[in-house]
Design a protein around this motif. Structure first.
Motif, PDB file in Angstrom:
ATOM      1  N   PHE A 256     -29.392 -38.858 -21.483  1.00 16.15           N
ATOM      2  CA  PHE A 256     -30.298 -38.219 -20.551  1.00 16.15           C
ATOM      3  C   PHE A 256     -30.324 -39.110 -19.314  1.00 16.15           C
ATOM      4  O   PHE A 256     -30.569 -40.313 -19.408  1.00 16.15           O
ATOM      5  CB  PHE A 256     -31.690 -38.122 -21.197  1.00 16.15           C
ATOM      6  N   TYR A 257     -30.052 -38.545 -18.146  1.00 12.03           N
ATOM      7  CA  TYR A 257     -29.955 -39.318 -16.915  1.00 12.03           C
ATOM      8  C   TYR A 257     -31.260 -39.247 -16.136  1.00 12.03           C
ATOM      9  O   TYR A 257     -31.739 -38.151 -15.824  1.00 12.03           O
ATOM     10  CB  TYR A 257     -28.786 -38.827 -16.058  1.00 12.03           C
ATOM     11  N   VAL A 258     -31.813 -40.425 -15.818  1.00  2.62           N
ATOM     12  CA  VAL A 258     -33.088 -40.514 -15.114  1.00  2.62           C
ATOM     13  C   VAL A 258     -32.908 -41.394 -13.878  1.00  2.62           C
ATOM     14  O   VAL A 258     -32.493 -42.551 -13.981  1.00  2.62           O
ATOM     15  CB  VAL A 258     -34.189 -41.105 -16.025  1.00  2.62           C
ATOM     16  N   TYR A 259     -33.226 -40.821 -12.736  1.00  2.78           N
ATOM     17  CA  TYR A 259     -33.183 -41.560 -11.478  1.00  2.78           C
ATOM     18  C   TYR A 259     -34.582 -42.075 -11.182  1.00  2.78           C
ATOM     19  O   TYR A 259     -35.554 -41.329 -11.243  1.00  2.78           O
ATOM     20  CB  TYR A 259     -32.706 -40.654 -10.338  1.00  2.78           C
ATOM     21  N   LEU A 260     -34.687 -43.363 -10.855  1.00  3.63           N
ATOM     22  CA  LEU A 260     -35.965 -44.001 -10.564  1.00  3.63           C
ATOM     23  C   LEU A 260     -36.079 -44.224  -9.062  1.00  3.63           C
ATOM     24  O   LEU A 260     -35.376 -45.068  -8.496  1.00  3.63           O
ATOM     25  CB  LEU A 260     -36.083 -45.326 -11.330  1.00  3.63           C
TER      26      LEU A 260
ATOM     27  N   ALA B 207     -27.980 -42.771   1.627  1.00  6.96           N
ATOM     28  CA  ALA B 207     -28.133 -41.381   1.189  1.00  6.96           C
ATOM     29  C   ALA B 207     -26.957 -40.907   0.344  1.00  6.96           C
ATOM     30  O   ALA B 207     -27.130 -40.030  -0.508  1.00  6.96           O
ATOM     31  CB  ALA B 207     -28.326 -40.460   2.393  1.00  6.96           C
ATOM     32  N   ILE B 208     -25.789 -41.463   0.555  1.00  8.79           N
ATOM     33  CA  ILE B 208     -24.640 -41.104  -0.283  1.00  8.79           C
ATOM     34  C   ILE B 208     -24.975 -41.420  -1.739  1.00  8.79           C
ATOM     35  O   ILE B 208     -24.784 -40.592  -2.636  1.00  8.79           O
ATOM     36  CB  ILE B 208     -23.359 -41.846   0.154  1.00  8.79           C
ATOM     37  N   ARG B 209     -25.494 -42.611  -1.964  1.00 11.57           N
ATOM     38  CA  ARG B 209     -25.863 -43.031  -3.327  1.00 11.57           C
ATOM     39  C   ARG B 209     -27.025 -42.190  -3.858  1.00 11.57           C
ATOM     40  O   ARG B 209     -26.963 -41.658  -4.963  1.00 11.57           O
ATOM     41  CB  ARG B 209     -26.237 -44.518  -3.313  1.00 11.57           C
ATOM     42  N   THR B 210     -28.084 -42.095  -3.068  1.00 12.68           N
ATOM     43  CA  THR B 210     -29.280 -41.389  -3.507  1.00 12.68           C
ATOM     44  C   THR B 210     -28.982 -39.931  -3.832  1.00 12.68           C
ATOM     45  O   THR B 210     -29.352 -39.429  -4.895  1.00 12.68           O
ATOM     46  CB  THR B 210     -30.375 -41.479  -2.421  1.00 12.68           C
ATOM     47  N   LYS B 211     -28.337 -39.247  -2.917  1.00 13.23           N
ATOM     48  CA  LYS B 211     -28.021 -37.822  -3.102  1.00 13.23           C
ATOM     49  C   LYS B 211     -27.176 -37.612  -4.352  1.00 13.23           C
ATOM     50  O   LYS B 211     -27.472 -36.737  -5.170  1.00 13.23           O
ATOM     51  CB  LYS B 211     -27.291 -37.308  -1.862  1.00 13.23           C
ATOM     52  N   THR B 212     -26.151 -38.408  -4.508  1.00 11.01           N
ATOM     53  CA  THR B 212     -25.252 -38.269  -5.657  1.00 11.01           C
ATOM     54  C   THR B 212     -25.994 -38.507  -6.966  1.00 11.01           C
ATOM     55  O   THR B 212     -25.876 -37.722  -7.917  1.00 11.01           O
ATOM     56  CB  THR B 212     -24.069 -39.247  -5.531  1.00 11.01           C
ATOM     57  N   LEU B 213     -26.768 -39.582  -7.032  1.00  8.77           N
ATOM     58  CA  LEU B 213     -27.452 -39.919  -8.285  1.00  8.77           C
ATOM     59  C   LEU B 213     -28.570 -38.933  -8.619  1.00  8.77           C
ATOM     60  O   LEU B 213     -28.766 -38.598  -9.797  1.00  8.77           O
ATOM     61  CB  LEU B 213     -27.968 -41.350  -8.239  1.00  8.77           C
ATOM     62  N   ILE B 214     -29.295 -38.448  -7.621  1.00 10.06           N
ATOM     63  CA  ILE B 214     -30.317 -37.431  -7.896  1.00 10.06           C
ATOM     64  C   ILE B 214     -29.661 -36.155  -8.414  1.00 10.06           C
ATOM     65  O   ILE B 214     -30.131 -35.547  -9.376  1.00 10.06           O
ATOM     66  CB  ILE B 214     -31.191 -37.161  -6.656  1.00 10.06           C
TER      67      ILE B 214
ATOM     68  N   GLN C  59     -27.040 -35.846 -10.104  1.00 11.93           N
ATOM     69  CA  GLN C  59     -26.535 -36.071 -11.459  1.00 11.93           C
ATOM     70  C   GLN C  59     -27.645 -36.266 -12.483  1.00 11.93           C
ATOM     71  O   GLN C  59     -27.371 -36.369 -13.673  1.00 11.93           O
ATOM     72  CB  GLN C  59     -25.616 -37.294 -11.479  1.00 11.93           C
ATOM     73  N   SER C  60     -28.891 -36.295 -12.031  1.00 15.00           N
ATOM     74  CA  SER C  60     -30.009 -36.625 -12.920  1.00 15.00           C
ATOM     75  C   SER C  60     -30.573 -35.408 -13.636  1.00 15.00           C
ATOM     76  O   SER C  60     -30.608 -34.307 -13.096  1.00 15.00           O
ATOM     77  CB  SER C  60     -31.132 -37.286 -12.117  1.00 15.00           C
ATOM     78  N   ASP C  61     -31.044 -35.664 -14.864  1.00 11.44           N
ATOM     79  CA  ASP C  61     -31.783 -34.662 -15.625  1.00 11.44           C
ATOM     80  C   ASP C  61     -33.263 -34.691 -15.254  1.00 11.44           C
ATOM     81  O   ASP C  61     -33.962 -33.691 -15.394  1.00 11.44           O
ATOM     82  CB  ASP C  61     -31.637 -34.928 -17.128  1.00 11.44           C
TER      83      ASP C  61
END
Length: 146
Positions: A3-7, A67-74, A76-78
């Motif tokens: 389960f992917y969680v972005y903090l 934003a490249i990192r943030t956008k991509t990781l969000i 991909q998040s559940d």
């Protein structure tokens, strides 16, 4: 399956570590991701693109690289946990919450009761509002184990 969680949010306390330790203690299969939480490194994210005399343009370049990192990781998040602290205004966290709302990505807000009013719209779109990291861990445990 993990389960992917972005903090998302404030970077001045160890709330991320508390959630990660709590999830590990409960044996939850969670992969945590986050923005770069080293303030100086985040501010310098675009410096390799060329020096700027105007602070606005330095911040602008770094914001786009971040934003490249943030956008991509969000994307991909559940689930996204959005933390609002009391020391600074976390405009970036509010933006992340709005991005989650636009994507339909579930998010949980984490903040003290004394800032409920300024965050009422952010909280209204959240799946939950937590006041402690322990509550966030309990949400994760329920979602993953029922």
């Amino acid at each position: 399956m993990s389960f992917y969680v972005y903090l998302s949010g404030e970077i001045h306390t160890d709330w991320r570590d508390e959630i990660q330790r709590g999830a590990e203690a409960k044996g939850l299969d969670v992969v945590f991701t986050s923005a770069v939480i080293n303030h100086d490194a985040s501010d310098a994210a675009g410096d390799h693109l060329g020096a700027e005399d105007n602070a606005f343009w330095r911040d602008h370049k770094s914001a786009k690289v971040n934003a490249i990192r943030t956008k991509t990781l969000i994307e991909q998040s559940d689930l996204v946990v959005v933390r609002f602290g009391d020391k600074y205004k976390q405009w970036n966290a509010a933006f992340d919450a709005g991005y989650c709302a636009a994507l339909g990505t579930p998010y949980v807000t984490l903040h003290a009761e004394d800032i409920v009013h300024p965050l009422k719209e952010v909280d209204a779109a959240a799946m939950a509002w937590a006041t402690t990291t322990e509550q966030v861990v309990e949400i994760l445990a329920y979602v993953l184990k029922g």
